[in-house]
Design an enzyme around this catalytic site. Structure first.
Site, PDB file in Angstrom:
ATOM      1  CB  CYS A 337      -0.978  -0.022   1.170  1.00 14.78           C
ATOM      2  SG  CYS A 337      -2.374   1.099   0.948  1.00 14.78           S
ATOM      3  CG  HIS A 436      -3.570  -3.691   3.242  1.00 14.36           C
ATOM      4  ND1 HIS A 436      -2.420  -3.234   3.845  1.00 14.36           N
ATOM      5  CD2 HIS A 436      -4.225  -2.582   2.794  1.00 14.36           C
ATOM      6  CE1 HIS A 436      -2.385  -1.912   3.787  1.00 14.36           C
ATOM      7  NE2 HIS A 436      -3.468  -1.493   3.148  1.00 14.36           N
TER       8      HIS A 436
END
Length: 503
Positions: A337, A436
């Protein structure tokens, strides 16, 4: 608000163990056949969870829903506060970004709106479930905040819930903190406290008994359990204090050295939890270039303020050291991310989403450029990851404000839902993705670390199922709490409390 029976867990301070005890009760109620929902009216955390329908809630409530065997939903955590910069946070309401607010403005301008959202969410859950496990935050005795608090005794009154107060004996002064908290409660709120649990105990409970007897005589409040410290619990942590468990990880001379870059705005650090499933991985947290050494793997986790954390890395010599290690072929790097954005050529912020700076140069290790935007993406992701000549089915979730575009030399890491996601270096030693839970995918994680094991002359490992470890951890936690807490007595008190008139 009828149907469900609620129970609320509050603590004498942050990190007393409320989330873990609440998780245990979610599991126990589910084991006993009750349809159970977790609830936390307002959560402040940089660790979040994406529900199946794409809403963002606190990680703890998502994990508690898993423990209860139900799908997570936005009503389980209607307000999520995500600190983004000094004195300012992003406010997420029912799973969607509401806006950025400073603490004073939030307290004075959002209270009534927030309370209405909380009330409606709680009513929805109370009508659809049998048991509601409610978690407070911080301490209910914050006398300077109680007139407008949205997460402790006001919620207990709203749900007409009995309260169990949790004290952490590991920090010392547990009786002082319990008695002090009770003494600061308003009389009508103190009547809601049906008992206390002393958490994280180490040693012989017989030595504690004189204190327990004194406490009950002094306060008239029963001690409902003394829960011994439970090590190596493979359940996602929420509080950044829990990162310290990685700092003391140790390994032998042949251990795989994993350095996790710990920046001030680190977010969704549960991405590294599955590394605990790899017995020969030594995971350590690094905050300065001088501490980095020459690890086998460097992980750049997510961040709530990618630009500020990137500047932090540059000032502390981390950025230049990481680039040198990659160029020398001495380390692999995985960016997740915000960490993925840092690995690119540049991060642009034309709308001032994170800072007044229009752009910041990245590490230049992946051929991408990122533009931060006002709209947040929150989705569940499934796809095929291609790495080292193999294809792996992977799934996870995305939570990000930016979009990354390819530059010449770009190679996608994942094909997801007809689109390219993530990127990899031409030699595949640098990987980046918005997804994630990358390391929660057992087949990929095993292959990734087996590649390193072979290069280090270590025997490859078989696949360890992290999800199975988590389910076993839920059951282990539930059994542990059943053994040391008067669960049946608490349930009886819940039923009796529900019959009282608290109008």
């Amino acid at each position: 608000m009828a149907k469900a029976l609620p129970i609320m867990f509050q603590g004498t301070h942050s990190d007393a163990g409320k989330s873990v005890i609440a998780t245990a009760f979610c599991r126990m109620f589910a084991q006993d056949g009750w349809k159970t929902a977790p609830f936390k009216s307002q959560n402040m955390s940089l660790n979040s969870y994406v529900t199946p329908d794409g809403n963002e809630i606190g990680r703890a409530q998502g994990i508690q829903a898993e423990a209860a065997g139900v799908a997570a939903r936005a009503e389980m955590n209607p307000i999520l506060i995500k600190p983004s910069r000094e004195h300012e946070s992003q406010i997420v309401v029912l799973g969607k970004p509401y806006g950025n607010m400073q603490a004073f403005a939030y307290r004075n301008e959002f209270f009534h709106q927030g309370l209405a959202v909380i009330r409606q969410s709680l009513e929805t859950l109370m009508n659809e479930y049998d048991r509601i496990v409610i978690e407070g935050a911080g301490s209910p005795a914050e006398v300077n905040l109680n007139d407008r608090e949205l997460v402790n005794m006001r919620i207990a009154r709203l749900a007409n819930a009995p309260v169990v107060l949790i004290g952490d004996i590991e920090r010392g002064g547990v009786f002082a903190s319990l008695v002090g908290t009770l003494s600061l409660l308003e009389p009508e709120d103190r009547k809601r406290v049906i008992g206390v649990i002393i958490n994280k105990f180490r040693g012989d409970v017989a030595l504690l008994k004189p204190g327990l007897d004194w406490f009950e005589q002094h306060t008239g409040v029963p001690v409902l359990g003394v829960v011994p410290y439970l090590p190596d619990l493979a359940i996602d942590a929420e509080d950044s204090l829990s990162l310290e468990r990685f700092a003391s990880s140790v390994g032998g001379e042949e251990a795989i050295d994993v350095a996790v870059i710990r920046c001030p705005k680190i977010a969704n650090f549960t991405d590294i939890d599955p590394l605990l499933a790899e017995p020969d991985c030594r995971v350590r947290l690094v905050t300065h270039g001088d501490e980095l050494g020459a690890p086998d793997v460097i992980v750049l986790p997510g961040s709530k303020n990618t630009i500020e954390d990137l500047i932090y890395m540059k000032k502390r010599g981390l950025a230049s050291r990481i680039v040198s290690l990659v160029n020398e072929g001495k380390a692999r790097v995985v960016g997740l991310c915000g960490g993925y954005q840092m690995l690119g050529a540049v991060i642009r912020d034309p709308y001032g989403v994170e800072t007044p700076l229009p752009e910041v140069k990245g590490l230049g290790l992946l051929p991408i450029e990122t533009t931060l935007e006002r709209t947040k993406i929150t989705i569940r992701t499934e796809g095929m990851l291609t790495w080292a000549g193999e294809r792996f089915s992977v799934q996870g979730y995305e939570i990000h404000m930016g979009r990354s575009a390819p530059l010449p030399g770009y190679a996608p890491l994942i094909e997801a839902d007809g689109r390219h996601e993530g990127a990899k270096h031409s030699d595949e030693r640098v990987l980046g993705t918005y997804m994630h839970d990358l390391f929660h995918n057992d087949a990929f994680r095993t292959a990734f670390f087996n590649n390193i094991r072979r290069q280090k002359g270590i025997a490859p490992s078989g696949v360890r199922l992290f999800r199975s470890l988590k389910e076993k951890a839920f059951d282990r936690l539930a059994a542990h709490v059943r053994q040391h807490v008067a669960v049946e007595r608490i349930e009886q008190m819940m039923r009796q409390f529900g019959c009282r008139d608290h109008s």
